[in-house]
Motif scaffolding. Structure first.
Motif, PDB file in Angstrom:
ATOM      1  N   ILE A 189      35.871 -17.915 -11.091  1.00 18.62           N
ATOM      2  CA  ILE A 189      34.442 -18.326 -11.019  1.00 18.62           C
ATOM      3  C   ILE A 189      33.807 -18.543 -12.460  1.00 18.62           C
ATOM      4  N   ILE A 190      33.339 -19.627 -12.903  1.00 13.64           N
ATOM      5  CA  ILE A 190      32.600 -19.704 -14.092  1.00 13.64           C
ATOM      6  C   ILE A 190      31.286 -18.884 -14.119  1.00 13.64           C
ATOM      7  N   GLY A 244      29.164 -21.350  -1.168  1.00 14.02           N
ATOM      8  CA  GLY A 244      28.506 -20.469  -2.316  1.00 14.02           C
ATOM      9  C   GLY A 244      29.519 -19.204  -2.127  1.00 14.02           C
ATOM     10  N   PHE A 245      29.758 -18.701  -3.455  1.00 14.49           N
ATOM     11  CA  PHE A 245      30.804 -17.588  -3.659  1.00 14.49           C
ATOM     12  C   PHE A 245      29.501 -16.390  -4.377  1.00 14.49           C
ATOM     13  N   ALA A 291      32.231 -14.563   0.560  1.00 17.39           N
ATOM     14  CA  ALA A 291      31.768 -15.877   0.354  1.00 17.39           C
ATOM     15  C   ALA A 291      31.270 -16.114   1.960  1.00 17.39           C
ATOM     16  N   THR A 292      30.488 -15.234   2.400  1.00 14.34           N
ATOM     17  CA  THR A 292      29.923 -15.673   3.666  1.00 14.34           C
ATOM     18  C   THR A 292      28.402 -15.339   3.525  1.00 14.34           C
ATOM     19  N   VAL A 293      27.546 -16.021   4.577  1.00 15.17           N
ATOM     20  CA  VAL A 293      26.022 -16.060   4.430  1.00 15.17           C
ATOM     21  C   VAL A 293      25.592 -14.552   4.652  1.00 15.17           C
ATOM     22  N   LEU A 336      28.257 -21.783  -6.865  1.00 17.76           N
ATOM     23  CA  LEU A 336      28.541 -22.771  -6.205  1.00 17.76           C
ATOM     24  C   LEU A 336      29.775 -23.516  -6.591  1.00 17.76           C
ATOM     25  N   GLY A 337      30.864 -23.596  -5.910  1.00 12.89           N
ATOM     26  CA  GLY A 337      32.110 -23.871  -6.245  1.00 12.89           C
ATOM     27  C   GLY A 337      32.983 -22.923  -6.814  1.00 12.89           C
TER      28      GLY A 337
END
Length: 218
Positions: free
Chosen positions: A64-65, A113-114, A138-140, A159-160
């Motif tokens: 993840i950046i 979303g992560f 990564a779940t809502v 995002l991504g």
């Protein structure tokens, strides 16, 4: 690849000139470490990027950046878009939800979303514990928890994500595309996003001006 893909996979150590810098993983893999882009990095999606590595094995890598804001997207507005809260309820969000950073996590699966977060929050079968008190969900459900004030103490929404196929990251390291260093909470979750690249380099004793644009001359 999915983050879960790292569990139980055959692992082959990272090779390359940069591999020893700041690295403390006994098996030679970089999960739990920070990747730092070298000036030679020609891909604008990764230029001056700092990436927290969530998974790394012989089957590929995922990270993840953590230093590229998602522009005009803010977390309260995203909660409204996802129907987690009503627009009128934005003013009632807890402070950590109001201030939560939304990042461009990478060029893969940008519609998803992560949440990279401290390990004081866990959802069974949904949260991946990575290293040194850092987890990925990564779940809502984690977004709902943050909105209610019952989420993790520290978190960023990405995002991504950034992904590499088998051997791809190792090749990029060998070609002097990346350095890496130990991760820390401030580099991952800190508010000074614009300073993270320079701070990550200083963590391994390098000033940005010391790095050459020519491959093989770090």
């Amino acid at each position: 690849m999915s983050p879960e893909g790292r569990t139980g996979k055959t692992r082959k150590p990272v090779a390359g000139r940069s591999a020893g810098i700041g690295h403390n993983a006994e098996d030679g893999y970089l999960d739990g470490q920070l990747l730092i882009a070298m000036p030679v990095m020609s891909d604008p999606r990764f230029e001056r990027s700092v990436i927290y590595m969530c998974a790394h094995s012989s089957e590929g890598a995922m990270g993840i950046i953590v230093n590229r804001p998602a522009g005009s997207i803010d977390f309260p507005g995203l909660l409204v878009q996802l129907d987690i809260i009503q627009k009128a309820d934005q003013i009632h969000l807890p402070e950590n939800a109001e201030m939560m950073k939304v990042m461009k996590g990478g060029p893969v699966d940008t519609g998803r979303g992560f949440v990279l977060h401290s390990s004081d929050f866990y959802i069974q079968d949904a949260t991946l514990n990575i290293d040194d008190g850092i987890s990925l969900t990564a779940t809502v459900d984690i977004l709902k928890a943050i909105a209610k004030g019952s989420g993790p103490k520290h978190a960023i929404l990405a995002l991504g994500y950034a992904g590499w196929g088998p051997g791809q990251l190792e090749t990029e390291i060998q070609h002097n595309g990346w350095l890496h260093c130990d991760a820390d909470s401030e580099l991952i979750f800190g508010a000074d996003v614009d300073e993270k690249y320079a701070r990550a380099l200083r963590k391994i004793g390098i000033e940005a001006g010391m790095l050459s644009n020519d491959a093989g001359h770090a």
